[in-house]
Write an enzyme that holds these catalytic residues in place. Structure first.
Site, PDB file in Angstrom:
ATOM      1  CG  HIS A  68      -2.143   0.781   1.155  1.00 22.87           C
ATOM      2  ND1 HIS A  68      -2.088   2.143   1.276  1.00 22.87           N
ATOM      3  CD2 HIS A  68      -3.456   0.469   0.964  1.00 22.87           C
ATOM      4  CE1 HIS A  68      -3.320   2.647   1.166  1.00 22.87           C
ATOM      5  NE2 HIS A  68      -4.172   1.651   0.966  1.00 22.87           N
ATOM      6  CE1 TYR A  78      -0.307   5.195  -2.278  1.00 15.06           C
ATOM      7  CE2 TYR A  78      -1.642   7.113  -2.832  1.00 15.06           C
ATOM      8  CZ  TYR A  78      -1.537   5.760  -2.571  1.00 15.06           C
ATOM      9  OH  TYR A  78      -2.654   4.983  -2.598  1.00 15.06           O
ATOM     10  CD  GLU A 112      -3.912   3.227 -11.218  1.00 18.02           C
ATOM     11  OE1 GLU A 112      -4.759   4.061 -10.820  1.00 18.02           O
ATOM     12  OE2 GLU A 112      -4.021   2.005 -11.051  1.00 18.02           O
ATOM     13  CE1 TYR A 122      -7.539  -2.266  -6.803  1.00 16.77           C
ATOM     14  CE2 TYR A 122      -6.782  -1.274  -8.846  1.00 16.77           C
ATOM     15  CZ  TYR A 122      -6.566  -1.587  -7.505  1.00 16.77           C
ATOM     16  OH  TYR A 122      -5.390  -1.240  -6.888  1.00 16.77           O
ATOM     17  CD  GLU A 133      -2.487  -0.245  -8.058  1.00 14.10           C
ATOM     18  OE1 GLU A 133      -1.516   0.509  -7.918  1.00 14.10           O
ATOM     19  OE2 GLU A 133      -3.674   0.140  -8.031  1.00 14.10           O
ATOM     20  CB  ALA A 161     -11.901   1.247  -9.535  1.00 16.96           C
ATOM     21  CB  SER A 162     -13.349   2.460  -4.222  1.00 21.84           C
ATOM     22  OG  SER A 162     -13.795   1.277  -3.575  1.00 21.84           O
ATOM     23  CE  LYS A 181      -7.626   2.691   4.011  1.00 27.53           C
ATOM     24  NZ  LYS A 181      -7.196   3.852   3.221  1.00 27.53           N
TER      25      LYS A 181
HETATM   26  C1  IDC Z   1      -6.220   3.268  -2.836  1.00 25.08           C
HETATM   27  C2  IDC Z   1      -6.140   2.603  -1.478  1.00 25.08           C
HETATM   28  C3  IDC Z   1      -6.935   3.416  -0.489  1.00 25.08           C
HETATM   29  C4  IDC Z   1      -6.462   4.850  -0.513  1.00 25.08           C
HETATM   30  C5  IDC Z   1      -6.541   5.401  -1.920  1.00 25.08           C
HETATM   31  C6  IDC Z   1      -6.020   6.809  -2.056  1.00 25.08           C
HETATM   32  O1  IDC Z   1      -6.602   1.276  -1.579  1.00 25.08           O
HETATM   33  O2  IDC Z   1      -6.788   2.850   0.801  1.00 25.08           O
HETATM   34  O3  IDC Z   1      -7.277   5.620   0.346  1.00 25.08           O
HETATM   35  O4  IDC Z   1      -5.771   4.588  -2.777  1.00 25.08           O
HETATM   36  O5  IDC Z   1      -4.676   6.894  -1.753  1.00 25.08           O
HETATM   37  C7  IDC Z   1      -5.450   2.520  -7.769  1.00 25.08           C
HETATM   38  C8  IDC Z   1      -4.279   3.176  -7.159  1.00 25.08           C
HETATM   39  C9  IDC Z   1      -4.158   2.830  -5.702  1.00 25.08           C
HETATM   40  C10 IDC Z   1      -5.521   2.799  -5.049  1.00 25.08           C
HETATM   41  C11 IDC Z   1      -6.301   1.651  -5.668  1.00 25.08           C
HETATM   42  C12 IDC Z   1      -7.674   1.426  -5.057  1.00 25.08           C
HETATM   43  O6  IDC Z   1      -3.072   2.892  -7.863  1.00 25.08           O
HETATM   44  O7  IDC Z   1      -3.332   3.791  -5.103  1.00 25.08           O
HETATM   45  O8  IDC Z   1      -5.347   2.559  -3.684  1.00 25.08           O
HETATM   46  N1  IDC Z   1      -6.411   1.884  -7.075  1.00 25.08           N
HETATM   47  O9  IDC Z   1      -8.454   2.562  -5.194  1.00 25.08           O
HETATM   48  N2  IDC Z   1      -5.770   2.493  -9.036  1.00 25.08           N
HETATM   49  C13 IDC Z   1      -6.963   1.895  -9.194  1.00 25.08           C
HETATM   50  C14 IDC Z   1      -7.385   1.486  -7.939  1.00 25.08           C
END
Ligand code: IDC
Length: 524
Positions: free
Chosen positions: A259, A289, A362, A424, A450, A456-457, A489
């Site tokens: 993460h 990040y 991304e 996702y 990834e 996707a959330s 998490k």
């Molecule tokens: C998400 C995490 C979440 C966090 C969010 C923002 O799961 O806990 O709050 O980021 O930082 C991506 C991203 C990845 C995302 C993930 C799910 O590369 O950072 O992580 N996601 O949303 N792309 C598509 C989905």
């Protein structure tokens, strides 16, 4: 009121910098405070040039010293010339000379070089120290052995060097009287025992060339070997659409993405990485990040990342350094920072096999492949390649790595590039698999750096059936992947249940529903 407070804080801060870090000799290290027990000794040893600090101004007094560092220091003190060595290791020549002089035996540090960068055991360090510097090896067995509370842990082959060192007052136990023979020796402790031996035997050090951390910071070598790991496959390159090992055989990497490392550093420790490898993974991806209190606001996450990459390589797993752009989706926004960062990483890891660069997680928002991502990629790829000409580089694309059609239409003109697709399972289905197939059919190498079992959330689901379709698809196409994410998490994409503790391995009961599915597919 606010102003006064701020001034006071500032003054305290400046005062701390001014007084807190100056060693006795005048050398300054950010992490050697005047009240530390090793302050004077570190000052004296660094002043004499016996060893030096790191380029970031630190000394890292509590970091373990390696076999190569400790032995090379003593070689330089004694003006021992390095012999020829096949290892290609910076200290290979010194290690060979020390071995030939009988400072240590073949089995203690094999001359292949693979263990040179491992922490040296305390009992072996004392043996090498005494062989190098002592002029007397006398001791009374009963008296000296009685001083060591954990004497039973001391291997018999070290009696004739460790006991004389006790007798000469060069080593003593900790506050409980333990010697901890198989434990590691910190850099501060190494300074201390070397200083005591120099004083005891009246050795003046005049013209020593210091062992600098620049020599010791790289390359990292692996300590364990895993099937599918770096020791088996070496550096990877791309042939057609496939990832291949040094012999030209196709390989697949499967593993976990962290993460955000600014939030979950506890799941990228050595123990945790090892636990993931023990469950069959051969790759780890580290999401550094840029935003959300990541690298741009807080550069120190880079140290967390470097530590994790080093540990991954030591665990014989491939490591992906992920410049995790997300909430600001234009990679150009921090192009300068990205270039400086990747230049530093390439310098650091150019001689280390197994490190992979993912230059923009991304891209998203109001940007396009041809006007934003491609020029950014050209800039960063040429920067990395000017330092490491065959580095494997993963490149993202717009719409969170789903705009593969643009890549097909206008690909980059470099070798050893893979393009990332992220999915996702609750959001991205057959239509995205079709895009991947189209890209592959057009000669575009794809790496799923990834993916999640959730929507996707990062939450929702788990979408087990669609996940299975994706896993089957990736397997049929030999596509490498990293799953989001290795953390506890409270969201369904997390592989671990809240409160999981990875320091003692990862038990089945600590895996989430997603984690069970994902780890179940590591070796398939
Ligand atoms: C998400 C995490 C979440 C966090 C969010 C923002 O799961 O806990 O709050 O980021 O930082 C991506 C991203 C990845 C995302 C993930 C799910 O590369 O950072 O992580 N996601 O949303 N792309 C598509 C989905």
């Amino acid at each position: 009121m606010k102003k006064i407070k701020l001034t006071a804080i500032l003054l305290i801060f400046i005062f701390t910098i001014a007084t807190g870090c100056i060693s006795a000799s005048g050398k300054t290290f950010t992490d050697v405070k005047p009240d530390a027990w090793y302050h004077a000794t570190v000052g004296e040893m660094t002043e004499k040039g016996i060893l030096s600090g790191y380029s970031d101004g630190s000394f890292r007094p509590n970091a373990p010293i390696t076999s190569a560092e400790f032995t090379a220091i003593l070689c330089r003190i004694k003006s021992v010339q390095p012999k020829s060595s096949q290892t290609g290791h910076w200290a290979g020549g010194y290690m060979q000379s020390a071995l030939d002089m009988g400072w240590y035996d073949y089995d203690e540090i094999p001359p292949t070089g693979e263990k040179y960068d491992m922490p040296i055991q305390r009992q072996l360090a004392v043996k090498i120290l005494m062989k190098a510097l002592a002029d007397s090896f006398s001791y009374d067995y009963n008296i000296e052995s009685a001083k060591i509370k954990d004497f039973s842990a001391l291997s018999g082959r070290y009696y004739d060097t460790v006991l004389p060192a006790y007798s000469a007052g060069i080593v003593g136990g900790d506050e409980k009287g333990n010697f901890d023979p198989a434990g590691s020796l910190t850099r501060a402790e190494a300074c201390t025992v070397i200083k005591k031996a120099l004083d005891k035997y009246g050795i003046a050090v005049t013209d020593t060339e210091a062992v600098t951390p620049a020599e010791t910071e790289k390359p990292v070598s692996y300590e364990t070997s895993r099937s599918g790991g770096i020791s088996a496959n070496g550096d990877l390159h791309v042939e057609g659409t496939r990832l291949c090992n040094e012999k030209g055989e196709a390989v697949v990497l499967k593993g976990m993405s962290s993460h955000g490392i600014q939030w979950f550093p506890q799941f990228i420790t050595n123990d945790c990485i090892k636990a993931v490898g023990d469950r069959g993974a051969n790759v780890m991806r580290f999401a550094m990040y840029t935003e959300e209190n990541g690298y741009i606001a807080n550069n120190s996450v880079k140290d967390t990342l470097i530590n994790a990459v080093d540990n991954t390589v030591k665990n014989d797993m491939y490591a992906i350094i992920d410049w995790h752009i997300l909430s600001d989706g234009d990679p150009m926004k921090h192009g300068d920072e990205a270039e400086a960062f990747f230049r530093e990483m390439a310098e650091r890891y150019k001689d280390t096999k197994g490190v992979i660069y993912e230059i923009c997680n991304e891209p998203n928002g109001n940007i396009t492949w041809s006007s934003n991502v491609k020029p950014y990629a050209e800039r960063i790829i040429s920067a990395i390649r000017s330092i490491d000409d065959n580095a494997l580089i993963l490149v993202g694309n717009p719409q969170w790595c789903q705009d593969l059609d643009s890549v097909v239409a206008d690909r980059l003109n470099y070798d050893n590039i893979m393009y990332t697709c992220h999915f996702y399972a609750g959001t991205h289905t057959q239509w995205l698999r079709d895009r991947v197939s189209n890209a592959v059919n057009n000669g575009i190498p794809i790496f799923v750096s990834e993916w999640g079992t959730s929507d996707a959330s990062g939450n929702g689901g788990v979408f087990a059936e669609e996940t299975q379709r994706w896993l089957d698809f990736m397997r049929a196409n030999g596509i490498s992947w990293c799953n989001w994410s290795l953390c506890d998490k409270n969201e369904t994409s997390a592989a671990l249940l809240p409160g999981a503790n990875a320091s003692d391995g990862l038990s089945d009961s600590e895996l989430s529903q997603s984690g069970k599915i994902v780890f179940g597919h590591m070796q398939k």
